[in-house]
Design a protein around this motif. Sequence first.
Motif, PDB file in Angstrom:
ATOM      1  N   ASP A  17       0.830  -1.209   0.000  1.00  0.00           N
ATOM      2  CA  ASP A  17       0.000   0.000   0.000  1.00  0.00           C
ATOM      3  C   ASP A  17       0.864   1.259   0.000  1.00  0.00           C
ATOM      4  O   ASP A  17       0.563   2.240  -0.681  1.00  0.00           O
ATOM      5  N   LEU A  18       1.952   1.224   0.781  1.00  0.00           N
ATOM      6  CA  LEU A  18       2.858   2.371   0.826  1.00  0.00           C
ATOM      7  C   LEU A  18       3.509   2.590  -0.532  1.00  0.00           C
ATOM      8  O   LEU A  18       3.574   3.722  -1.027  1.00  0.00           O
ATOM      9  N   ALA A  19       3.975   1.519  -1.168  1.00  0.00           N
ATOM     10  CA  ALA A  19       4.588   1.634  -2.494  1.00  0.00           C
ATOM     11  C   ALA A  19       3.589   2.201  -3.505  1.00  0.00           C
ATOM     12  O   ALA A  19       3.941   3.036  -4.344  1.00  0.00           O
ATOM     13  N   ALA A  20       2.333   1.783  -3.426  1.00  0.00           N
ATOM     14  CA  ALA A  20       1.302   2.306  -4.325  1.00  0.00           C
ATOM     15  C   ALA A  20       1.059   3.794  -4.073  1.00  0.00           C
ATOM     16  O   ALA A  20       0.885   4.570  -5.024  1.00  0.00           O
ATOM     17  N   ALA A  21       1.057   4.201  -2.808  1.00  0.00           N
ATOM     18  CA  ALA A  21       0.866   5.620  -2.480  1.00  0.00           C
ATOM     19  C   ALA A  21       2.028   6.462  -2.995  1.00  0.00           C
ATOM     20  O   ALA A  21       1.823   7.574  -3.496  1.00  0.00           O
ATOM     21  N   ILE A  22       3.241   5.930  -2.890  1.00  0.00           N
ATOM     22  CA  ILE A  22       4.413   6.644  -3.417  1.00  0.00           C
ATOM     23  C   ILE A  22       4.288   6.800  -4.924  1.00  0.00           C
ATOM     24  O   ILE A  22       4.514   7.884  -5.475  1.00  0.00           O
ATOM     25  N   GLU A  23       3.916   5.729  -5.603  1.00  0.00           N
ATOM     26  CA  GLU A  23       3.761   5.759  -7.063  1.00  0.00           C
ATOM     27  C   GLU A  23       2.674   6.744  -7.483  1.00  0.00           C
ATOM     28  O   GLU A  23       2.843   7.522  -8.417  1.00  0.00           O
ATOM     29  N   ALA A  24       1.547   6.734  -6.779  1.00  0.00           N
ATOM     30  CA  ALA A  24       0.424   7.616  -7.115  1.00  0.00           C
ATOM     31  C   ALA A  24       0.761   9.081  -6.895  1.00  0.00           C
ATOM     32  O   ALA A  24       0.235   9.955  -7.586  1.00  0.00           O
ATOM     33  N   ARG A  25       1.649   9.347  -5.956  1.00  0.00           N
ATOM     34  CA  ARG A  25       2.002  10.729  -5.629  1.00  0.00           C
ATOM     35  C   ARG A  25       2.722  11.415  -6.777  1.00  0.00           C
ATOM     36  O   ARG A  25       2.570  12.609  -6.990  1.00  0.00           O
ATOM     37  N   GLY A  26       3.522  10.678  -7.502  1.00  0.00           N
ATOM     38  CA  GLY A  26       4.226  11.260  -8.639  1.00  0.00           C
ATOM     39  C   GLY A  26       5.512  11.951  -8.241  1.00  0.00           C
ATOM     40  O   GLY A  26       5.990  11.838  -7.111  1.00  0.00           O
ATOM     41  N   GLU A  27       6.070  12.660  -9.175  1.00  0.00           N
ATOM     42  CA  GLU A  27       7.373  13.304  -9.021  1.00  0.00           C
ATOM     43  C   GLU A  27       7.300  14.573  -8.179  1.00  0.00           C
ATOM     44  O   GLU A  27       6.291  15.259  -8.154  1.00  0.00           O
ATOM     45  N   SER A  28       8.422  14.866  -7.541  1.00  0.00           N
ATOM     46  CA  SER A  28       8.591  16.137  -6.838  1.00  0.00           C
ATOM     47  C   SER A  28       8.844  17.232  -7.866  1.00  0.00           C
ATOM     48  O   SER A  28       9.205  16.941  -9.007  1.00  0.00           O
ATOM     49  N   PRO A  29       8.704  18.502  -7.486  1.00  0.00           N
ATOM     50  CA  PRO A  29       9.059  19.572  -8.425  1.00  0.00           C
ATOM     51  C   PRO A  29      10.505  19.383  -8.909  1.00  0.00           C
ATOM     52  O   PRO A  29      11.357  18.910  -8.155  1.00  0.00           O
ATOM     53  N   PRO A  30      10.792  19.755 -10.154  1.00  0.00           N
ATOM     54  CA  PRO A  30      12.117  19.507 -10.740  1.00  0.00           C
ATOM     55  C   PRO A  30      13.183  20.503 -10.291  1.00  0.00           C
ATOM     56  O   PRO A  30      13.852  21.154 -11.106  1.00  0.00           O
ATOM     57  N   VAL A  31      13.390  20.613  -8.971  1.00  0.00           N
ATOM     58  CA  VAL A  31      14.334  21.607  -8.457  1.00  0.00           C
ATOM     59  C   VAL A  31      15.760  21.354  -8.927  1.00  0.00           C
ATOM     60  O   VAL A  31      16.581  22.266  -8.923  1.00  0.00           O
ATOM     61  N   ASP A  32      16.063  20.144  -9.361  1.00  0.00           N
ATOM     62  CA  ASP A  32      17.403  19.844  -9.873  1.00  0.00           C
ATOM     63  C   ASP A  32      17.652  20.522 -11.223  1.00  0.00           C
ATOM     64  O   ASP A  32      18.791  20.704 -11.623  1.00  0.00           O
ATOM     65  N   ARG A  33      16.593  20.926 -11.907  1.00  0.00           N
ATOM     66  CA  ARG A  33      16.736  21.588 -13.214  1.00  0.00           C
ATOM     67  C   ARG A  33      16.584  23.100 -13.140  1.00  0.00           C
ATOM     68  O   ARG A  33      16.757  23.795 -14.139  1.00  0.00           O
ATOM     69  N   TRP A  34      16.247  23.629 -11.972  1.00  0.00           N
ATOM     70  CA  TRP A  34      16.083  25.072 -11.823  1.00  0.00           C
ATOM     71  C   TRP A  34      17.400  25.674 -11.357  1.00  0.00           C
ATOM     72  O   TRP A  34      17.948  25.271 -10.327  1.00  0.00           O
TER      73      TRP A  34
END
Length: 188
Positions: A17-34
């Motif tokens: 369930d935790l892995a599914a919640a992580i997957e559903a949450r999606g990516e963090s903002p792309p701060v590595d590209r800013w």
Amino acid sequence: MPERRPPIEAQGQSLADLAAAIEARGESPPVDRWNPRHCGHSGMRIARDGSWFHEGSPIGRPAMVRLFASVLRREPDGSHVLVTPVEKLTIDVEATAFRATQMTMAGEREQRRIGVMLDSGDALIVGPAHPLTVIETAEGPSPRVAVRFGLEAELARPLYYELADIALAEGHEPPGVWSDGAFFPLVP
């Protein structure tokens, strides 16, 4: 206005369930590209216990802390910054940016997967993408898991002790644990 990234609740969840919640949450903002120009100091600090402060006063709104945490990254020189597409501000971090406060696991030995919940409302699975290390500090051993963009979460002592019990029971040399197909020594 509702939060765009509400916290993941790990309490009572299975690892699946935790892995599914992580997957559903999606990516963090792309701060590595800013990469905007540096604008100064934010006046903010993350204390050793994970509390966030602005100009010496605690930030009492958890949603605000989660928002700031989502735009946090660690620079190559080890400093921490809050970054958006248009500005970058330094933030003081006394130990690590996050704390791992809860843990769930499934499987045993080489088949084990360990999930941790962070005080930022995020969660992750310990493994090659999020390795676990232990470093020696002035306060003693500090177990840490890589989060994202150079950021780390220190494991709460009860979590570290639980992993140490598993490592000792399994008899690995050096003492350590498996998660997501990788072995992680629990010694500095």
